[in-house]
Scaffold this motif. Structure first.
Motif, PDB file in Angstrom:
ATOM      1  N   PRO A 243      -5.999  27.715  -4.141  1.00  0.00           N
ATOM      2  CA  PRO A 243      -5.832  26.273  -4.342  1.00  0.00           C
ATOM      3  C   PRO A 243      -4.427  25.756  -4.136  1.00  0.00           C
ATOM      4  O   PRO A 243      -4.219  24.548  -4.065  1.00  0.00           O
ATOM      5  N   SER A 314      -6.074  30.624 -10.884  1.00  0.00           N
ATOM      6  CA  SER A 314      -6.625  29.999  -9.677  1.00  0.00           C
ATOM      7  C   SER A 314      -8.025  29.448  -9.934  1.00  0.00           C
ATOM      8  O   SER A 314      -8.372  28.347  -9.484  1.00  0.00           O
ATOM      9  N   ARG A 318      -9.119  25.349 -10.093  1.00  0.00           N
ATOM     10  CA  ARG A 318     -10.158  24.815  -9.212  1.00  0.00           C
ATOM     11  C   ARG A 318     -11.272  24.146  -9.999  1.00  0.00           C
ATOM     12  O   ARG A 318     -11.739  23.066  -9.639  1.00  0.00           O
ATOM     13  N   THR A 319     -11.712  24.759 -11.076  1.00  0.00           N
ATOM     14  CA  THR A 319     -12.908  24.285 -11.772  1.00  0.00           C
ATOM     15  C   THR A 319     -12.641  23.195 -12.796  1.00  0.00           C
ATOM     16  O   THR A 319     -13.537  22.415 -13.113  1.00  0.00           O
ATOM     17  N   TRP A 381     -13.431  23.267  -1.424  1.00  0.00           N
ATOM     18  CA  TRP A 381     -12.180  22.507  -1.513  1.00  0.00           C
ATOM     19  C   TRP A 381     -12.196  21.335  -0.552  1.00  0.00           C
ATOM     20  O   TRP A 381     -12.634  21.446   0.566  1.00  0.00           O
TER      21      TRP A 381
END
Length: 381
Positions: A243, A314, A318-319, A381
């Motif tokens: 990310p 990471s 992202r989540t 993404w």
């Protein structure tokens, strides 16, 4: 161009037929020029070369030159000497045409070379489906480097991928910001299994994934013809999925839970703690070194803990925006209350038997498959 800095004695030149061209063995010339494992041919694709025939190999070994191997690459001695003097621009172009040689015996390297493309394509397809959720899995025992050499005595070449004559490139690379990406390899090809975790600098410019894969295969004594392309494809796929910025600068307190479940040898480490994504001074590597110092663990745990922390960071980076997870409640004290909760927020070390290790790994594999099924809901993404 300045002369190339060489290493060791100059290789012997020889003639395979009276009055003919003088040659050098490719592996010896590459070691002398400090460009081994194919890097010589990658840097100079216009270099003349060809494989020696069976009769020529007998003549060469009869001279006491080189090792008795199934294949010997011949280079023109004059071209090798030109490169050593720095006159190498003419060899950086397209590949030179070698004199065709009739070979009665099928070259055993042909099938291995052909397998590069097939394994590379399969690896790229598999790597494209790789998911950041793998970093949330437990880290099992990794593949150890082979310590016992099989077959004839092997000559170490000590490869150098950095060119000492290009100091500006080294200085430019040193000025690049370091962006560490957690990489996990879990490959099994033709009864060879490779499990490894490490951190890769996203801004690395001097060493390519293929070069790193060649060194890794040499350390693990894995067939490079099968593993180099899959390893390089897996590294590139996970670097592309990273990310990027993992620090939540727009928030004052963005803590996420980090869970360690690591196995090195027969030692199991289980721990959990909270990590503040909004603090740019938090370093997984410094934390891993201090934790291992406190627990008396070896250096193998340091790199594995740092990988696990960065992998979970990471995943959370992202989540937490994809799912809109609410932040953890604000802390009122550095002590856990009630006191019963401290049992879940402290490190636990276990020395397991072989049967216990196998059972734990089977349970983790089942949990891994379950988590990856749930991870399919995460948008790209």
């Amino acid at each position: 161009m300045p002369p190339i800095r060489t290493s060791g004695p100059k290789p012997k030149s020889f003639q395979v037929e009276e009055g003919g061209e003088r040659y050098m063995i490719g592996s010896e010339a590459g070691a002398w020029l400090k460009m081994v494992r194919g890097s010589l041919y990658k840097r100079y694709p216009g270099l003349w070369r060809r494989m020696a025939t069976i009769d020529e190999r007998k003549v060469i070994t009869g001279m006491g030159i080189g090792a008795s191997t199934t294949s010997i690459t011949l280079l023109k001695a004059s071209e090798v000497e030109d490169m050593a003097r720095g006159d190498d621009e003419q060899y950086k172009g397209g590949p030179a045409e070698a004199t065709p040689v009739k070979e009665t015996r099928r070259n055993p390297k042909i099938n291995r070379e052909a397998s590069w493309s097939s394994h590379g394509q399969a690896a790229q397809a598999a790597a494209a489906q790789a998911h950041l959720s793998s970093h949330m899995d437990a880290v099992p025992s990794l593949t150890v480097a082979s310590k016992q050499r099989h077959g004839p005595k092997r000559i170490r070449t000590y490869p150098h991928f950095y060119d000492d004559n290009k100091l500006p490139l080294l200085q430019k690379a040193a000025q690049q910001a370091e962006v560490l990406v957690p990489i996990r390899l879990d490959l099994e090809i033709e009864n060879h299994k490779l499990r490894d975790t490490f951190l890769w600098n996203k801004n690395e410019t001097l060493t390519s994934p293929e070069q790193f894969a060649e060194l890794l295969c040499d350390d693990m004594e894995l067939p490079s013809s099968l593993f180099v392309q899959p390893i390089a494809a897996a590294i590139r796929a996970q670097v592309d999925q990273h990310p990027g910025d993992l620090v939540a600068m727009d928030e004052e307190d963005r803590r996420v839970p980090i869970k360690l479940n690591i196995h090195v040898g027969n030692i199991s480490l289980v721990d959990q703690f909270e990590w503040d994504l909004s603090c740019p001074h938090n370093s997984p590597e410094e934390f891993a070194r201090q934790l291992c110092s406190d627990l008396g663990l070896g250096g193998e745990f340091v790199s594995t803990i740092a990988y696990s922390i960065r992998g979970q960071i990471s995943w959370h980076a992202r989540t937490m925006y994809a799912f809109g997870d609410p932040p953890l409640p604000t802390l009122k004290s550095v002590l856990r209350t009630p006191i019963q909760d401290t049992e879940h927020w402290c490190p636990r070390l276990e020395v397991l038997t072989e049967a216990e290790m196998e059972k734990k790994i089977r349970d983790q594999d089942r949990n891994t498959r379950r988590m990856r099924r749930l991870a399919q809901a995460v948008p790209p993404w």
